[in-house]
Design an enzyme around this catalytic site. Structure first.
Site, PDB file in Angstrom:
ATOM      1  N   ASP A  34     -29.074  -9.674  -8.720  1.00  0.00           N
ATOM      2  CA  ASP A  34     -28.117  -8.517  -7.401  1.00  0.00           C
ATOM      3  C   ASP A  34     -27.367  -7.755  -8.058  1.00  0.00           C
ATOM      4  OD1 ASP A  34     -28.105  -7.810  -4.445  1.00  0.00           O
ATOM      5  OD2 ASP A  34     -26.757  -9.470  -4.695  1.00  0.00           O
TER       6      ASP A  34
ATOM      7  N   LYS B 101     -25.374  -3.914  -7.966  1.00  0.00           N
ATOM      8  CA  LYS B 101     -23.869  -3.637  -8.213  1.00  0.00           C
ATOM      9  C   LYS B 101     -23.268  -2.821  -9.156  1.00  0.00           C
ATOM     10  CE  LYS B 101     -24.046  -7.389  -5.014  1.00  0.00           C
ATOM     11  NZ  LYS B 101     -22.831  -8.943  -4.318  1.00  0.00           N
TER      12      LYS B 101
END
Length: 365
Positions: free
Chosen positions: A223, A227
C-alpha cells in the site's frame, strides 16, 4: 468569517457515492452535517444515490440516508452503468461520482465517466498506481472539462498531492521524496519498545480500526509503494509498482496462511521484529517504516533504522510525514506532517476534493 447568505443563483452538484464502507459512511455523515452551511454559501449538494458491491440505492428524495438501516431503504442490484447515468441525469446538471471502494473494476470505469462529463473523486489508489495506460486514458478524458481528484490516495486528508502539484505548477522540480506513508505502520513503530510483543500491538491496531481487515495488507508495504508511485507519476516520472523495491514485514510462514488464520498466528511477527528493534537500539536509533524515491528513479519501501535526531523520529501516533526535496527546497526540504490513518480524516480529504471541484462550477439554470 461569516459565510455569505444564500442567493437565488445557487450552484447545484449531484453526487453519487460508491463504496459505503468505513470511509464512505464517514463521508456521508460529513456531507449531511455540512449541508446547511454549504447551502448558505450558495452550494447545494444533492445526494442522488449510494452503490455497494451488490446493491445500490437511487432514491434522491431521502435526506436521511446515512442514518437509516437497510430495512428502511429501497435497494436494487448494483449496476454501475445505471448508477452513473442516474447521477448524471438528463438535464445537463453538474454531477460527481465518489469512489470509496478499493475496487479495480470501479477504477477501470473512471475514464468513461470523465469522458461523459462526470467529475470523479476518490481515495482508491488503484487508478493512480495501476497500469500506466489506464491512467493516461483517465488524464485524456479530463480534456472534456470533467475533473479527477485523488488527494486522499496519499496520506489520507493531508495536502500532499496538492502541495506537490503547487510546487510543480509554479516551476519547481522534484528531486526526491522520502516519507512515512502508512499511519498504521507509523503507530506500530512508535509504540513498539519490546515491553509488549509486536503481535499484541498489531492486534490492538486492528481493534482500533487502524489496520486493514487483513493486517498483512499494511505490513507487506504494498500500500505504501502505491502511494509512492502516485507521487512519482504526479511529478511526471514513469514509475510502476514493479519498479519499487518493497521489503515486506510479513514472514514467509505468515504469508502462506489464509486470511481467517492470520490473526491467530501473528506471533510469527515477534522474533523478526525483536531482532530489528535490537539492531536499532545497538545503533542508538529508532525503527521507522520509510518510503523513498531519489533523483535517479530508485524507489524503495523498507523498515529503516534512523538516527534519534532525524525528523521522522519525532512523529506522533498515526502521523504521516512526507519530505519533498526540490530545486527550491534543496537545502531545507519541505515537510508535510499530520494524522494519516482513520476513516474520518480520509473522508475529509475526499470532501475537500469535492469542494475544490464545486468552487469551479458555474451556476446553471
Amino acid at each position: 468569517m461569516a459565510l455569505p447568505t444564500i442567493t437565488a443563483r445557487q450552484r447545484v452538484l449531484a453526487v453519487g457515492l460508491i463504496g459505503p464502507g468505513r470511509v464512505g459512511s464517514a463521508l456521508l455523515e460529513q456531507l449531511r452535517t455540512a449541508q446547511p452551511r454549504l447551502a448558505r454559501a450558495g452550494l447545494e449538494l444533492k445526494l442522488c444515490g449510494v452503490a455497494a458491491s451488490r446493491r445500490m440505492w437511487l432514491d434522491a428524495d431521502d435526506p436521511e440516508l446515512n442514518s437509516r438501516h437497510d430495512s428502511a431503504q429501497t435497494w436494487r442490484p448494483s449496476d454501475l452503468d445505471e448508477f452513473a447515468a442516474h447521477v448524471r441525469g438528463v438535464d445537463g446538471r453538474h454531477a460527481l461520482l465518489i469512489d470509496c471502494s478499493a475496487s479495480d473494476a470501479v477504477a477501470s470505469r473512471y475514464a468513461d465517466w470523465l469522458a461523459a462529463g462526470l467529475h470523479v473523486v476518490t481515495p482508491n489508489k488503484l487508478a493512480g498506481s495501476g497500469p500506466m495506460r489506464r491512467l493516461q486514458a483517465i488524464r485524456s478524458a479530463c480534456g472534456v472539462g470533467a475533473r479527477f481528484r485523488y488527494e486522499a490516495t496519499v496520506c489520507a486528508g493531508l495536502p500532499v498531492v496538492q502541495t506537490l502539484r503547487d510546487l510543480l505548477d509554479t516551476g519547481d522540480q522534484l528531486l526526491a521524496v522520502e516519507g512515512m506513508f502508512s499511519g498504521t505502520l507509523a503507530w506500530l513503530c512508535h509504540r513498539y519498545d519490546a515491553s509488549r510483543p509486536f503481535s499484541a500491538l498489531v492486534r490492538e491496531a486492528h481493534a482500533l480500526g487502524y489496520t486493514e481487515p487483513d493486517p498483512r495488507d499494511d505490513l507487506s508495504g504494498l500500500d505504501v509503494a502505491r502511494k509512492l508511485v502516485i507521487l512519482a507519476r504526479e511529478a511526471g516520472w514513469s514509475l510502476s509498482l514493479e519498479d519499487v523495491d518493497v521489503e515486506s514485514l510479513v514472514p514467509p510462514e505468515l504469508a502462506l496462511l489464509s486470511t481467517d488464520a492470520v490473526m491467530e498466528q501473528l506471533e510469527l511477527l515477534d522474533a523478526p521484529m525483536a531482532t530489528q528493534l535490537a539492531k536499532a537500539r545497538a545503533q542508538h536509533g529508532v525503527l521507522r517504516h520509510v518510503a523513498s524515491l531519489d533523483a535517479h528513479g530508485h524507489a524503495g519501501v523498507r523498515l529503516a533504522v534512523l538516527p534519534a535526531g532525524h525528523s521522522f523520529a519525532h512523529t506522533r501516533l498515526t502521523d504521516n510525514i512526507v519530505q519533498f526535496t526540490t530545486h527550491r527546497y534543496r537545502d531545507n526540504p519541505m515537510l508535510v506532517q499530520g494524522p494519516g490513518a482513520g476513516p474520518e480524516v480520509t473522508a475529509a480529504g475526499v470532501f475537500a476534493d469535492l469542494l475544490r471541484i464545486a468552487e469551479s462550477l458555474e451556476v446553471r439554470a
